[in-house]
Design an enzyme around this catalytic site. Structure first.
Site, mmCIF file in Angstrom:
data_model
loop_
_atom_site.group_PDB
_atom_site.id
_atom_site.type_symbol
_atom_site.label_atom_id
_atom_site.label_comp_id
_atom_site.label_asym_id
_atom_site.label_seq_id
_atom_site.Cartn_x
_atom_site.Cartn_y
_atom_site.Cartn_z
ATOM 1 N N GLY A 393 0.894 -1.308 0.076
ATOM 2 C CA GLY A 393 -0.140 0.090 -0.039
ATOM 3 C C GLY A 393 0.656 1.263 -0.071
ATOM 4 O O GLY A 393 0.731 1.985 -0.986
ATOM 5 N N SER A 394 1.605 1.403 1.117
ATOM 6 C CA SER A 394 2.404 2.680 0.883
ATOM 7 C C SER A 394 3.675 2.529 0.271
ATOM 8 O O SER A 394 4.254 1.668 0.202
ATOM 9 C CB SER A 394 2.671 2.933 2.693
ATOM 10 O OG SER A 394 3.407 2.058 3.176
ATOM 11 N N GLU A 445 -0.628 5.751 -0.913
ATOM 12 C CA GLU A 445 -0.888 6.546 0.381
ATOM 13 C C GLU A 445 -0.474 7.736 0.542
ATOM 14 O O GLU A 445 -0.110 8.018 1.989
ATOM 15 C CB GLU A 445 -0.800 5.269 1.680
ATOM 16 C CG GLU A 445 -1.521 4.061 1.522
ATOM 17 C CD GLU A 445 -1.230 3.027 2.499
ATOM 18 O OE1 GLU A 445 -0.881 3.608 3.601
ATOM 19 O OE2 GLU A 445 -1.636 1.862 2.236
ATOM 20 N N HIS A 653 11.743 -3.609 6.872
ATOM 21 C CA HIS A 653 12.279 -2.740 7.856
ATOM 22 C C HIS A 653 13.722 -2.391 7.862
ATOM 23 O O HIS A 653 14.062 -1.636 8.689
ATOM 24 C CB HIS A 653 12.091 -3.701 9.308
ATOM 25 C CG HIS A 653 10.558 -4.050 9.785
ATOM 26 N ND1 HIS A 653 10.053 -5.185 9.301
ATOM 27 C CD2 HIS A 653 9.639 -3.193 10.056
ATOM 28 C CE1 HIS A 653 8.873 -5.070 9.384
ATOM 29 N NE2 HIS A 653 8.532 -3.832 10.245
ATOM 30 N N CYS A 685 5.408 -5.592 4.214
ATOM 31 C CA CYS A 685 4.535 -4.642 4.773
ATOM 32 C C CYS A 685 4.651 -3.383 3.755
ATOM 33 O O CYS A 685 5.361 -3.524 2.833
ATOM 34 C CB CYS A 685 4.981 -4.260 6.103
ATOM 35 S SG CYS A 685 4.034 -3.095 7.080
HETATM 36 N N1 LIG Z 1 -1.398 -0.279 3.844
HETATM 37 C C1 LIG Z 1 -0.294 0.009 5.053
HETATM 38 C C2 LIG Z 1 -0.212 -1.180 5.826
HETATM 39 C C3 LIG Z 1 0.910 -1.001 6.928
HETATM 40 S S1 LIG Z 1 0.678 -2.044 8.011
HETATM 41 C C4 LIG Z 1 0.895 0.242 4.447
HETATM 42 O O1 LIG Z 1 1.499 -0.027 3.453
HETATM 43 O O2 LIG Z 1 1.851 0.991 5.217
HETATM 44 ZN ZN LIG Z 2 2.199 -4.053 7.824
#
Ligand SMILES: N[C@@H](CCS)C(=O)O
Ligand SMILES: [Zn+2]
Ligand SMILES: CN1c2c(nc(N)[nH]c2=O)NC[C@@H]1CNc1ccc(C(=O)N[C@@H](CCC(=O)N[C@@H](CCC(=O)N[C@@H](CCC(=O)O)C(=O)O)C(=O)O)C(=O)O)cc1
Length: 715
Positions: A393-394, A445, A653, A685
Site C-alpha cells: 500500500g504505502s 497512500e 524494515h 509490509c
Molecule cells: N497499507 C499499510 C499497511 C501497513 S501495516 C502500508 O502499506 O503502510
Molecule cells: Zn504492515
C-alpha cells in the site's frame, strides 16, 4: 528500611515533549551531529522529567526509565547479553537496534498488548552474562546531582528471560541481578523497581517456580535496597501468592485492568496502579479511592497502572481540542497530578464500585458467496497472471510530503495546492509501478500522515492531537487519535484518491483501508462502552467505505488488520471471545462487497501463530503476511487457508535491497509449500519508511524473481 514514598509513577515518556530525542537520534544516525550532542539531549530530557515530576509534587521519582532506544535492549546490555556479531560494530547498541550494512538488527516485536515495540533479547546457551551497571548507576548519580533521590527501574529477570525464550538461564542471570543490587546499595539507593509484566499472563508451574527462585535469591542479597516488583497490563493472578511469599518489600498491582487482590498482603507495601497509563481519560476519584480502599496491605502507595510511556506529555500542548473534550482528558503530566492528589486523600474505608457489565453486540455478516464462487468471479473479472505481484500500500513518505502537510496546517499552503501535490505523488507512484511491471498497483497512500490517524481525521467521533506523540519504536512515534464519541463516516474518505489513481492506468489499482480492530487498537478509546461495540461502530464506517469504493469501480480492496494480534488478551481464558468478535467485526466491514470484488487483508507481525485460525476466519480472498523474517514455518501453517496468500518475500524494515536470487529462493520455497495458483508476490509490509531508491531497486528484483519462477511454470 525506608518506607516507600506515598506517590509514584512506574515510568515516564522519554521522546521529549517536542520529540527532541527523535530529532537528536536521527541526526546522530545520519552523521549530522556527534554523539556528545545526542548525550546532551538525553541528559536534558532526563533533567526535565525529574524536575517536572518533583514540581508536580510526586514523591517517588523513577530513574533509568530513559532509553536511547528501548528498555529491553538496555537490559540486555546491562546483563552483557550482546551477541558476538555486534561487539565489533562502531556502536554495538544501535547496531543491535537498527542493524548496520551487512548486519541485520535483532528482532523487534510488540510489548505485550501495546503499540510499543521492544528489541527481542537473543540469548543462547553460550551467552555469557556480565553486569554493566553504568546506565542505572549513571542515572542515579545524575539525578542526585540535580537534587533528586530516585528509584532505578530495570526489567526483572523473569520477564527478561521469558521475552528472550531463555528461562533456563535464570541461575546465570540472577548472578548479575545480585551484583546489581550490591552496586546500587553501595550507591545508597533505597528502592529498586523490577518490572515483571510477564507475570500478568498465564504462567506454568515451572515459570512460577522461577519467580519464587528469583525473588528469594534477590531477597537474600545482604545490604540490598528494598525490592519493588511491578506488574502491569492485568491481574497477577496465580503469580501474586508466589511473589507475596518471597522477601520482596513492595508489589505493584494494576488496579485499572485488574482488580484489588482478595489476598491479605499485610507485611507488604502495595503500589496501587489506579491512574491508567494506557488511556487519556481523567481518573474517576470515586473509583480510584474505592480501589485503593479495597487493598489490604501494610502500606498502600498511589501510582499509575503502568509506565506513562504510552501516553503523550501534556494536554497543555493541545490548545485546539474542544473544551468539552479537553475537560475529560489527562495526559502524562495531568496523570501525575492525579496520582499526587489521590495520595493526599484518605481512601481507607472507601466502598468498591460495582463491576460494569458488557452487553453482547450484534454479530451478523456474510452476504458474500463461498470462496470458490468468489474466486471464479474475480478471475474472470481481473484476469491476473500466475503469481501476481503487488505491494502492501504505502510508498515512501517523503520529507517533502510531510512538509507540505505541515505547510497546510500553518496556512502556508492551500488545501487545493496540497491536493495537487498528493495527485502528483500518486502519478509518480503509478508510473514507477508500471515501469517496474507490477500487476496490481497501489496509489501509495501519500495523503496519509498515518494509517490510523488519517481515518480518524475523517470520521466523526474522533479527535486528533497536534503534539500528542507516543513512542512506537526507537525514534518512530505516532499520535494516537482519541475516540471519544459514537463513530460515523460523514462522507467517503479514500474514494477520490483511489479513483484518481485508477484513472491513470489500465492495471487494477487496490483500494486501501485500515480495518476496524487496528483503528481502535491504535487509538485512545472511550471507556464507557465495551470495546467490541466500539469496534463494530468503526466496522460500520469501514463497510460504507468498502461499498463506495466498489461503486466507484475499484475491483480490489485491501483492509489491513496488522493489530489483530496486538489486542489478543494476555490471558488465554479471554482470547476466544476476543477473536470471535474481532473476526466478526472485520467481516462486518468487508462482507458488503460483491463476489467479484477481491478483498485483501494484510497482517505484518511475525508472531501470528496464535491467531492463525482467526486470520483464516477473516475470509479474505487474499491474505498478505510477514514471512521474510519468520522463515518457512509460517508457510506450512497458512497452507490450509485455501484462499490467496502473499507471504512477504522481503523485509521492509531494513534499508537492505534483496537480490533477485534471494527473492527467487524465497518464492520457490513458497510455491514448494503452497499451491501455485494461490500464491501472491509482495513485500512484508508497506514501504513508507523506505526511500524511492531502495524501493525501486528492491521491487525490480521482486519482479525479476517472479518472471524467472513463472517462466519455469510455463515450461
Ligand atoms: N497499507 C499499510 C499497511 C501497513 S501495516 C502500508 O502499506 O503502510
Ligand atoms: Zn504492515
Ligand atoms: C505500522 N505501524 C504503525 C503503528 N501504529 C500506527 N498508528 N501507525 C503505524 O503505521 N504501529 C505499528 C507500526 C509501527 N510502525 C511505525 C512506522 C513508522 C512510524 C513513523 O514514521 N512515524 C512518524 C510520524 C508519522 C506522522 O504522523 N507523520 C505526520 C507528521 C510528520 C512530522 O513529523 N511533521 C513535522 C513537520 C514536517 C516536516 O518538515 O518534516 C513536525 O510535525 O514537526 C505526517 O506525515 O504528516 C515519525 O516521524 O515518527 C511510526 C510507526
Amino acid at each position: 528500611m525506608s518506607s516507600f514514598p506515598k506517590s509514584t509513577v512506574l515510568g515516564y515518556p522519554r521522546i521529549g515533549p517536542r520529540r527532541e530525542l527523535k530529532r537528536a537520534l536521527e541526526s546522530y544516525w545520519g552523521g549530522r551531529s556527534p554523539r556528545v550532542e545526542l548525550d546532551r539531549v538525553g541528559a536534558e530530557l532526563r533533567a526535565l522529567t525529574w524536575r517536572r515530576l518533583a514540581e508536580l509534587g510526586l514523591e517517588g521519582l523513577p530513574s533509568n526509565t530513559f532509553s536511547l532506544y528501548d528498555q529491553v535492549l538496555d537490559t540486555a546490555v546491562l546483563l552483557g547479553a550482546v551477541p558476538a556479531r555486534y561487539r565489533d560494530a562502531e556502536d554495538p547498541y544501535f547496531a543491535m537496534a537498527r542493524g548496520t550494512e551487512g548486519l541485520a538488527p535483532l528482532r523487534m516485536t510488540k510489548w505485550f498488548d501495546t503499540n510499543y515495540h521492544y528489541i527481542v533479547p537473543e540469548i543462547g546457551p553460550d551467552t555469557v552474562f556480565k553486569l554493566d551497571a553504568s546506565k542505572p548507576l549513571g542515572e542515579v548519580r545524575e539525578a542526585r546531582g540535580l537534587g533528586h533521590e530516585t528509584r532505578p527501574v530495570v526489567v526483572g529477570p523473569v520477564t527478561f528471560l521469558l521475552l528472550g525464550s531463555a528461562l533456563d538461564r535464570l541461575g546465570d542471570v540472577l548472578g548479575c541481578y545480585e551484583e546489581l543490587l550490591t552496586a546500587l546499595a553501595a550507591e545508597g539507593v533505597a528502592w529498586v523497581q523490577f518490572d515483571e509484566p510477564a507475570l500478568v499472563g498465564d504462567r506454568t508451574p515451572e515459570e512460577l517456580a522461577a519467580v519464587r527462585t528469583a525473588y528469594e535469591r534477590l531477597g537474600a542479597v545482604s545490604g540490598r535496597p528494598s525490592l519493588f516488583v511491578a506488574s502491569y497490563f492485568g491481574d497477577l493472578g496465580e503469580s501474586l501468592p508466589v511473589l507475596a511469599g518471597t522477601p520482596v518489600e513492595a508489589i505493584g498491582i494494576d488496579l485499572v485492568r485488574g482488580s484489588a487482590p482478595v489476598a491479605d498482603l499485610t507485611g507488604k507495601t502495595v503500589v496501587a496502579g489506579v491512574v491508567s497509563g494506557r488511556d487519556v481519560w481523567r481518573t474517576s476519584p470515586g473509583r480510584a479511592l474505592a480501589a485503593l480502599g479495597a487493598v489490604r496491605a501494610s502500606r498502600v502507595v498511589v501510582s499509575t497502572s503502568c509506565s506513562l510511556l504510552h501516553v503523550p506529555y501534556t494536554i497543555d500542548d493541545e490548545p485546539s481540542l474542544e473544551p468539552a473534550l479537553r475537560g475529560r482528558l489527562a495526559f502524562a503530566e495531568e496523570k501525575v497530578a492525579e496520582v499526587v492528589a489521590l495520595a493526599g486523600a484518605d481512601f481507607r474505608g472507601s466502598v468498591p464500585a460495582g463491576p460494569s457489565v458488557a452487553l453482547p453486540g450484534p454479530v451478523t455478516f456474510d452476504e458474500r458467496g463461498p470462496y470458490e464462487v468468489r474466486a471464479a468471479a474475480q478471475a474472470a473479472h481481473l484476469r491476473l497472471p500466475a503469481l501476481p505481484t503487488t505491494t502492501i500500500g504505502s510508498f515512501p513518505q517523503t520529507g517533502e510530503l510531510r512538509a507540505a502537510r505541515a505547510a497546510v496546517a500553518s496556512g502556508a499552503l492551500s488545501q487545493t495546492g496540497y491536493e495537487r501535490r498528493v495527485e502528483e505523488e500518486i502519478e509518480r507512484v503509478i508510473r514507477v509501478q508500471e515501469r517496474l511491471g507490477l500487476d496490481v498497483l497501489v496509489h501509495g497512500e501519500p495523503e496519509r500522515n498515518d494509517m490510523v490517524q488519517y481515518f480518524a481525521e475523517h470520521l466523526d467521533g474522533f479527535a486528533v492531537t497536534r503534539n500528542g506523540w507516543v513512542q512506537s519504536y526507537g525514534s518512530r512515534c505516532t499520535r494516537p487519535p482519541i475516540l471519544h464519541g459514537d463513530v460515523s463516516r460523514p462522507e467517503p474518505i479514500t474514494v477520490r484518491w483511489a479513483t484518481y489513481a485508477q484513472s491513470l492506468t489500465d492495471k487494477p489499482v487496490k483500494g486501501m483501508l485500515t480495518g476496524p480492530v487496528t483503528i481502535v487498537a491504535w487509538s485512545f478509546v472511550r471507556d464507557d462502552l465495551p470495546l467490541r461495540d466500539v469496534v463494530f461502530q468503526v466496522a460500520a464506517a469501514v463497510r460504507e467505505e468498502v461499498r463506495d469504493l466498489e461503486s466507484a469501480g475499484v475491483s480490489i480492496i485491501q483492509v489491513d488488520e496488522p493489530a489483530l494480534r496486538e489486542l489478543l488478551p494476555l490471558r488465554r481464558a479471554a482470547q476466544a471471545d476476543y477473536l470471535e468478535w474481532a473476526v466478526a467485526a472485520y467481516r462486518r466491514a468487508t462482507s458488503g462487497a460483491a463476489d467479484r470484488t477481491q478483498i485483501h487483508t494484510h497482517l505484518c507481525y511475525s508472531d501470528a501463530d496464535q491467531i492463525l485460525a482467526a486470520i483464516d476466519g477473516l475470509d479474505a480472498d487474499v491474505t498478505t503476511i510477514e514471512s521474510a523474517r519468520s522463515g518457512a514455518r509460517i508457510l506450512s501453517e497458512v497452507s490450509s487457508f485455501g484462499r490467496g496468500l502473499g507471504p512477504g518475500v522481503y523485509d521492509i524494515h531494513s534499508p537492505r535491497v534483496p537480490g533477485a536470487a534471494e527473492v527467487e529462493g524465497l518464492l520457490r520455497r513458497t510455491v514448494g509449500v503452497l499451491p501455485v495458483e494461490r500464491v501472491w508476490v509482495n513485500p512484508d509490509c508497506g514501504l513508507k519508511t523506505r526511500t524511492y531508491e531502495e524501493v525501486e531497486a528492491s521491487l525490480a528484483n521482486v519482479v525479476e524473481a517472479t518472471r524467472r519462477v513463472r517462466a519455469e511454470l510455463q515450461a
